[in-house]
Design an enzyme around this catalytic site. Structure first.
Site, PDB file in Angstrom:
ATOM      1  N   HIS A  19     -16.365 -72.079  -2.415  1.00 16.53           N
ATOM      2  CA  HIS A  19     -15.637 -71.237  -1.470  1.00 16.53           C
ATOM      3  C   HIS A  19     -14.374 -71.953  -1.005  1.00 16.53           C
ATOM      4  CE1 HIS A  19     -18.099 -73.675   1.332  1.00 16.53           C
ATOM      5  NE2 HIS A  19     -17.391 -73.218   2.349  1.00 16.53           N
ATOM      6  N   SER A  78     -18.095 -60.172   2.945  1.00 15.72           N
ATOM      7  CA  SER A  78     -18.378 -59.765   4.326  1.00 15.72           C
ATOM      8  C   SER A  78     -17.389 -58.725   4.833  1.00 15.72           C
ATOM      9  CB  SER A  78     -18.365 -60.985   5.254  1.00 15.72           C
ATOM     10  OG  SER A  78     -19.400 -61.865   4.915  1.00 15.72           O
TER      11      SER A  78
END
Length: 199
Positions: free
Chosen positions: A124, A181
């Site tokens: 990430h 998300s």
């Protein structure tokens, strides 16, 4: 929105999951990945089959996450870990690969295996709630992955990606960004896509 890959997270969806998925597919994203790691194999297959008629209405590629036999049987793309790709000998469907180092990305370029690699997810990159407590690998990492691939495969930065930091992603040589998300939790997905499109 060819510069975005959207990844599902059904349990955090701000509205009916099928409604949200259709709104995403309508945007013409680079790919939509059905993640849903908490589901059993049977539950995952049931959800994929329910989504299939929706996905077929749009041009955005629909990828399954880690369910190789199911993806091949349905003629859908498959998202794999780097290790799973290393063990793969062939694939009749497009493959996306998740990497965590420039060395892994370089291996993919050097060992194509005759497999159609759709994209690479590298992450990430930025801090994200999905990886709480884990330090992000950062833009330097993403840049090293892009250099290793040398534009042979589209690279997408994953983790904490927002309209505000997309210019920084592009600055590394990345093709675009991948979001999970925000594309599930955003109360207004169309407005979110407008912000990404404006970058």
């Amino acid at each position: 929105m060819k510069k975005l890959i959207c990844i599902s997270q059904k349990e955090s969806c701000a509205e009916d999951f099928f409604v949200r998925t259709e709104k995403i597919l309508k945007q013409g994203v680079f790919a939509f990945i059905l993640r849903e790691k908490s589901l059993s194999a049977g539950e995952y297959e049931e959800l994929a089959l329910k989504l299939l008629p929706v996905a077929k209405k749009y041009s955005s590629p629909f990828f399954l996450n880690g369910h190789y036999e199911l993806a091949c049987g349905l003629g859908l793309g498959i998202q794999l870990s780097f290790q799973a790709y290393r063990e793969l000998r062939e694939s009749p469907v497009p493959v996306g690969i998740s990497v965590h180092s420039a060395e892994e990305a370089e291996y993919i370029v050097r060992h194509p295996k005759g497999i159609s690699v759709s994209h690479i997810l590298a992450g990430h990159v930025f801090p994200t709630d999905c990886k709480k407590g884990l330090a992000p690998r950062g833009l330097e990492f993403l840049s090293s992955v892009c250099k290793a691939v040398d534009k042979k495969i589209p690279v997408f930065g994953l983790g904490g990606v927002s309209p505000d930091n997309m210019p920084a992603l592009y600055g590394t040589g990345a093709y675009g960004g991948a979001i999970m998300s925000s594309c599930m939790k955003s109360p207004d997905i169309e407005e979110l896509f407008k912000k990404f499109a404006a970058v």
